[in-house]
Design an enzyme around this catalytic site. Structure first.
Site, PDB file in Angstrom:
ATOM      1  N   ASN A 189       8.296  -4.605   3.944  1.00 33.77           N
ATOM      2  CA  ASN A 189       7.044  -3.661   4.024  1.00 33.77           C
ATOM      3  C   ASN A 189       5.932  -4.321   5.510  1.00 33.77           C
ATOM      4  O   ASN A 189       5.350  -3.517   5.725  1.00 33.77           O
ATOM      5  CB  ASN A 189       6.190  -4.475   2.841  1.00 33.77           C
ATOM      6  CG  ASN A 189       5.215  -4.012   3.116  1.00 33.77           C
ATOM      7  OD1 ASN A 189       4.269  -2.923   3.143  1.00 33.77           O
ATOM      8  ND2 ASN A 189       3.574  -4.959   2.588  1.00 33.77           N
ATOM      9  N   HIS A 209       0.475  -1.182  -0.249  1.00 29.44           N
ATOM     10  CA  HIS A 209       0.008  -0.013  -0.543  1.00 29.44           C
ATOM     11  C   HIS A 209       0.555   1.198   0.061  1.00 29.44           C
ATOM     12  O   HIS A 209       1.874   1.161   0.501  1.00 29.44           O
ATOM     13  CB  HIS A 209      -1.166  -0.352   1.612  1.00 29.44           C
ATOM     14  CG  HIS A 209      -1.875  -1.064   1.236  1.00 29.44           C
ATOM     15  ND1 HIS A 209      -1.795  -2.295   1.965  1.00 29.44           N
ATOM     16  CD2 HIS A 209      -3.454  -0.917   1.022  1.00 29.44           C
ATOM     17  CE1 HIS A 209      -2.933  -2.747   1.482  1.00 29.44           C
ATOM     18  NE2 HIS A 209      -3.913  -1.742   1.078  1.00 29.44           N
TER      19      HIS A 209
END
Length: 322
Positions: A174, A142
């Site tokens: 991440n 994201h």
């Protein structure tokens, strides 16, 4: 700390930092990332003598009758974020979001009810595909975190569009350092009534053994479709703390690779102008430099690993989790 000192520190924290230093060691031109014109006007050939140029025997602008080549920017206008999609890289070029203490306190969304989805607003041949990530070895990372949009299930669902994703190293980045960095961004609402965040990928060069600079990045998908960024940036803007019209600003660039949680966040702090030069984007063109304050001079810029782990293990807290 000077920009050069910051970049030197970053070089010690991650491989490929020579590329970062190369990009972030000179002034940024006043370039910009502009969407294509909405309408195309064809100017008739100049009258001889009127402009000092002879009448042209050709009409290059005639190509517009067949279409505008581009580059085309696919704008995403969503409730929790807006974005500009890069068709060539199949990644967003930038994603901008806005968070407040009030918006983060509302808990009407659950990421368990969201699914990753292709963005059908992008023409099919330029679209990032779900199958491109299958067994790629990368997370669908994201750019605007789902936790920043939990005030609405539909808004959270929009953050799962692939136009809000980039391939990111999973474990060690991440799911770790980058997630802690996102948590830091959310904690800024304790210091500023309004926080704006711009996030996106970079593709920076590395120096070869021969002394040449080359940009190299992996492309995932079958056939190859989505570029894997070498780095990611965030521009942070803290608003409303003072009444003098100034805002607090910070910019960070970090490599798309495993980063130790012990690495100080300030290691990756760089001037905004350097991110603009590397990305070809212009973030604060309408904000006079005199109106900017250094965010990390007002707030302790650092990640809290333990706090994030408690949030991940103990469910959602007031500031959310990725």
């Amino acid at each position: 700390m000077s920009a050069r000192t910051l970049l030197a520190a970053a070089a010690g924290a991650a491989t490929g930092a020579l590329a970062t230093a190369f990009f972030f060691n000179s002034r940024a031109p006043a370039g910009g990332f502009r969407p294509p014109p909405v309408t195309i006007s064809r100017t008739p050939p100049a009258v001889p003598g009127a402009t000092g140029r002879p009448e042209a025997p050709v009409d290059p602008a005639g190509i517009y009758q067949y279409g505008f080549p581009g580059p085309i920017v696919d704008m995403g206008n969503h409730s929790a974020f807006i974005s500009g999609y890069d068709r060539r890289m199949r990644n967003p070029a930038w994603v901008a979001e806005h968070i407040t203490a009030e918006s983060l306190l509302v808990d009407n969304g659950d990421r368990k009810n969201s699914v990753f989805i292709e963005d059908e607003a992008v023409p099919e041949r330029f679209r990032a595909k779900l199958k491109d990530y299958f067994r790629s070895g990368y997370d669908r990372g994201h750019q605007a975190p789902a936790a920043d949009a939990k005030w609405s299930q539909s808004s959270m669902d929009e953050t799962f569009l692939l136009t809000n994703m980039c391939p990111q190293v999973g474990t060690g980045f991440n799911r770790d350092y980058w997630a802690h960095f996102e948590d830091f961004c959310r904690r800024l609402v304790k210091h500023y009534p309004s926080v704006r965040i711009i996030t996106g990928p970079l593709y920076l060069p590395q120096r070869t053994p021969e002394g040449k600079w080359k940009v190299e990045y992996e492309v995932v998908g079958n056939p190859p479709n989505i570029a894997v960024p070498t780095h990611f940036y965030k521009i942070l803007i803290g608003e409303g703390k003072t009444a003098d019209g100034t805002v607090a600003v910070a910019a960070f660039v970090m490599p798309n690779q495993v980063i130790s949680n012990s690495t100080p966040l300030k290691t990756f702090e760089v001037p905004v102008e350097m991110v603009e030069r590397a990305s070809g984007l212009e973030f604060l063109g309408k904000l006079d430099v005199a109106k900017r304050r250094r965010l990390c001079g007002e707030v302790e810029c650092g990640i809290l690993v333990r706090e994030f782990k408690r949030a991940a293990e103990g469910g959602q807290q007031s500031l959310g989790k990725k």
